[in-house]
Design a protein around this motif. Sequence first.
Motif, PDB file in Angstrom:
ATOM      1  N   GLU A 126     -23.851  12.842   1.909  1.00 32.54           N
ATOM      2  CA  GLU A 126     -24.023  13.281   1.439  1.00 32.54           C
ATOM      3  C   GLU A 126     -25.556  12.646   0.632  1.00 32.54           C
ATOM      4  OE1 GLU A 126     -25.164  17.433  -1.196  1.00 32.54           O
ATOM      5  OE2 GLU A 126     -23.173  16.383  -1.644  1.00 32.54           O
ATOM      6  N   ALA A 127     -26.098  12.448   0.676  1.00 35.52           N
ATOM      7  CA  ALA A 127     -27.335  11.747  -0.058  1.00 35.52           C
ATOM      8  C   ALA A 127     -28.784  12.403  -0.447  1.00 35.52           C
ATOM      9  CB  ALA A 127     -28.035  10.249   0.982  1.00 35.52           C
ATOM     10  N   LEU A 166     -11.275  10.099  -9.360  1.00 32.34           N
ATOM     11  CA  LEU A 166     -12.703  11.253  -9.015  1.00 32.34           C
ATOM     12  C   LEU A 166     -13.465  10.930  -8.873  1.00 32.34           C
ATOM     13  CD1 LEU A 166     -12.873  14.145  -9.230  1.00 32.34           C
ATOM     14  CD2 LEU A 166     -13.310  14.321 -11.230  1.00 32.34           C
ATOM     15  N   HIS A 167     -14.313  10.592  -7.262  1.00 29.46           N
ATOM     16  CA  HIS A 167     -15.574  10.082  -7.594  1.00 29.46           C
ATOM     17  C   HIS A 167     -16.209  10.792  -8.040  1.00 29.46           C
ATOM     18  CE1 HIS A 167     -13.121   7.210  -4.855  1.00 29.46           C
ATOM     19  NE2 HIS A 167     -13.011   8.345  -4.222  1.00 29.46           N
ATOM     20  N   VAL A 168     -17.265   9.813  -8.407  1.00 29.93           N
ATOM     21  CA  VAL A 168     -18.349  11.176 -10.007  1.00 29.93           C
ATOM     22  C   VAL A 168     -19.376  10.705  -8.419  1.00 29.93           C
ATOM     23  CG1 VAL A 168     -19.246  10.143 -11.702  1.00 29.93           C
ATOM     24  CG2 VAL A 168     -17.375   9.555 -11.345  1.00 29.93           C
ATOM     25  N   GLY A 169     -20.396  12.282  -8.950  1.00 31.12           N
ATOM     26  CA  GLY A 169     -21.348  12.434  -7.767  1.00 31.12           C
ATOM     27  C   GLY A 169     -22.417  12.630  -8.597  1.00 31.12           C
ATOM     28  N   LEU A 170     -23.333  14.158  -8.006  1.00 37.25           N
ATOM     29  CA  LEU A 170     -24.756  13.849  -8.758  1.00 37.25           C
ATOM     30  C   LEU A 170     -25.083  14.203 -10.144  1.00 37.25           C
ATOM     31  CD1 LEU A 170     -27.763  14.180  -7.846  1.00 37.25           C
ATOM     32  CD2 LEU A 170     -26.974  16.413  -6.921  1.00 37.25           C
ATOM     33  N   VAL A 188     -10.890   2.610  -6.268  1.00 40.90           N
ATOM     34  CA  VAL A 188     -11.068   3.062  -4.754  1.00 40.90           C
ATOM     35  C   VAL A 188     -12.394   3.202  -4.926  1.00 40.90           C
ATOM     36  CG1 VAL A 188     -10.336   5.453  -3.959  1.00 40.90           C
ATOM     37  CG2 VAL A 188      -8.541   3.655  -5.213  1.00 40.90           C
ATOM     38  N   LEU A 189     -13.307   2.845  -3.453  1.00 45.35           N
ATOM     39  CA  LEU A 189     -14.550   2.952  -3.302  1.00 45.35           C
ATOM     40  C   LEU A 189     -14.606   4.301  -3.422  1.00 45.35           C
ATOM     41  CD1 LEU A 189     -15.466   0.627  -1.131  1.00 45.35           C
ATOM     42  CD2 LEU A 189     -16.270   0.865  -3.644  1.00 45.35           C
ATOM     43  N   GLY A 190     -15.831   5.193  -4.209  1.00 43.37           N
ATOM     44  CA  GLY A 190     -16.359   6.007  -3.791  1.00 43.37           C
ATOM     45  C   GLY A 190     -16.678   6.894  -4.565  1.00 43.37           C
ATOM     46  N   SER A 191     -17.180   6.181  -6.057  1.00 37.53           N
ATOM     47  CA  SER A 191     -18.489   7.518  -6.702  1.00 37.53           C
ATOM     48  C   SER A 191     -19.919   6.622  -6.585  1.00 37.53           C
ATOM     49  CB  SER A 191     -17.892   6.607  -7.967  1.00 37.53           C
ATOM     50  OG  SER A 191     -16.603   7.458  -8.565  1.00 37.53           O
ATOM     51  N   ALA A 192     -20.774   7.332  -6.973  1.00 40.22           N
ATOM     52  CA  ALA A 192     -21.922   6.883  -6.746  1.00 40.22           C
ATOM     53  C   ALA A 192     -22.706   6.802  -8.793  1.00 40.22           C
ATOM     54  CB  ALA A 192     -23.182   8.659  -6.305  1.00 40.22           C
ATOM     55  N   ALA A 193     -21.576   6.802  -9.473  1.00 38.97           N
ATOM     56  CA  ALA A 193     -21.832   6.432 -10.819  1.00 38.97           C
ATOM     57  C   ALA A 193     -20.213   5.786 -11.054  1.00 38.97           C
ATOM     58  CB  ALA A 193     -22.635   6.801 -11.446  1.00 38.97           C
ATOM     59  N   ALA A 194     -20.274   4.799 -12.512  1.00 38.66           N
ATOM     60  CA  ALA A 194     -19.143   4.701 -12.921  1.00 38.66           C
ATOM     61  C   ALA A 194     -19.013   5.643 -13.379  1.00 38.66           C
ATOM     62  CB  ALA A 194     -19.227   2.846 -13.660  1.00 38.66           C
ATOM     63  N   PRO A 195     -17.135   5.642 -14.048  1.00 39.48           N
ATOM     64  CA  PRO A 195     -17.483   7.087 -14.768  1.00 39.48           C
ATOM     65  C   PRO A 195     -17.095   6.149 -16.239  1.00 39.48           C
ATOM     66  CG  PRO A 195     -14.793   5.545 -13.633  1.00 39.48           C
ATOM     67  CD  PRO A 195     -16.178   5.763 -13.108  1.00 39.48           C
ATOM     68  N   LEU A 211     -24.334  10.332  -2.228  1.00 39.47           N
ATOM     69  CA  LEU A 211     -22.839  10.829  -3.055  1.00 39.47           C
ATOM     70  C   LEU A 211     -21.865  10.757  -2.937  1.00 39.47           C
ATOM     71  CD1 LEU A 211     -26.051  14.060  -3.418  1.00 39.47           C
ATOM     72  CD2 LEU A 211     -25.589  11.609  -5.091  1.00 39.47           C
ATOM     73  N   HIS A 212     -21.406  11.115  -1.729  1.00 42.40           N
ATOM     74  CA  HIS A 212     -20.546  11.787  -1.336  1.00 42.40           C
ATOM     75  C   HIS A 212     -20.304  11.741   0.582  1.00 42.40           C
ATOM     76  CE1 HIS A 212     -20.117  15.745  -0.210  1.00 42.40           C
ATOM     77  NE2 HIS A 212     -20.437  16.282  -1.275  1.00 42.40           N
ATOM     78  N   ARG A 213     -18.644  11.211   0.455  1.00 41.76           N
ATOM     79  CA  ARG A 213     -18.844  10.541   2.315  1.00 41.76           C
ATOM     80  C   ARG A 213     -18.122  12.040   2.881  1.00 41.76           C
ATOM     81  NH1 ARG A 213     -15.415   7.192   2.246  1.00 41.76           N
ATOM     82  NH2 ARG A 213     -16.497   5.737   3.147  1.00 41.76           N
ATOM     83  N   ILE A 214     -19.054  13.473   3.816  1.00 38.80           N
ATOM     84  CA  ILE A 214     -18.114  14.158   4.154  1.00 38.80           C
ATOM     85  C   ILE A 214     -17.447  14.496   5.328  1.00 38.80           C
ATOM     86  CG2 ILE A 214     -18.720  15.863   5.560  1.00 38.80           C
ATOM     87  CD1 ILE A 214     -21.933  16.082   3.933  1.00 38.80           C
TER      88      ILE A 214
END
Length: 342
Positions: free
Chosen positions: A93-94, A203-207, A170-177, A84-87
């Motif tokens: 977090e996953a 903005l890194h898209v999350g859960l 920029v790497l970081g999203s769990a889903a595409a915008p 989900l995102h790097r802490i």
Amino acid sequence: MRTSDFDYSFPPELIAQTPLEPRDRSRLMVLKRGDGSVEHHRFSEIVDYLGAGDVLVFNDSRVIPARLTGKKVDSGGRVELLLLHRIDGAVWEALVKPGKRVSIGTRVEIEAGNKPRVLAEVIGVGEDGTRVISFSDEALLMQLGSVPLPPYIKSPLADPERYQTVYARVLGSAAAPTAGLHFTPELLNKIEQNGVRMLFVTLHVGLDTFRPVKEDDPLKHPIHREYGMVSPEVATELSRAKREGRRVICVGTTTVRLVEAAAQASKKSLLEPFDGWVSLFALPGYRFRMADGMITNFHLPRSTVLMLVCAFAGRDFTLHAYGEAIARSYRFYSFGDAMLIL
């Protein structure tokens, strides 16, 4: 206000399973809040609604290969992880399946073909059922996973890049915008030639993209944080545009959430540079400080993103437009058609 106020039903066959080619061939519904009118076009015709002085704001986050499979070191049982995102560093977090059988101390061996293995250890459990996981090699981890598709998409994707925007970096999203999936390099060039200023935030898209609101009272929904960044240069340009009365049009609800959260946090000017966590939950009655227009896809019922669109365009107008989209067989969700709200 109840969560059921943001519900609707439609034929499941309207869920787009594959993307259209080219990207800008998708349909575009234009909502004009001023007179309550609705127009129907192709996405490539969006250039007719954007002119000199307008500012178009994009989210340049890139989807990471966040779906990982492995086996427990002690039992050999199969485990699936969704980052989900790097802490911090190699700690993430996953979401974990099967979650009930993966407790603190569980070690999982991640592997993919002939590539070296990475060891994952669960070091924490979140209140929402997520897991905090420490990986032995974070750099190698990015080589072992696959790009996750939303659960409502059942068809495999031939080209994983099709679930990335053409400007993702920029790497970081769990889903595409997903509102940005409609743009092609050629369309971006035409828009720029019209005198439109194009700016990029992250903005890194999350859960929360994946799940509807379950509580009857939406205010009780625990919205998840997402990490976002607005550079000093972008903050300065957006502040200038607002002062000069020029339109700021956000590509996607992710972009709206970020610039609005940054504006809320700003104390000395309209918008100051921002680097931090975003947990904005916009419901009808919210006062938008930055966004004058929005490009967005058609969202899941009872979701926080649909509630944000209703806050921006009005609930009745939004649901009326959704009804018209269903009647005209628009394609829904991530690979579906788009809406421009002005």
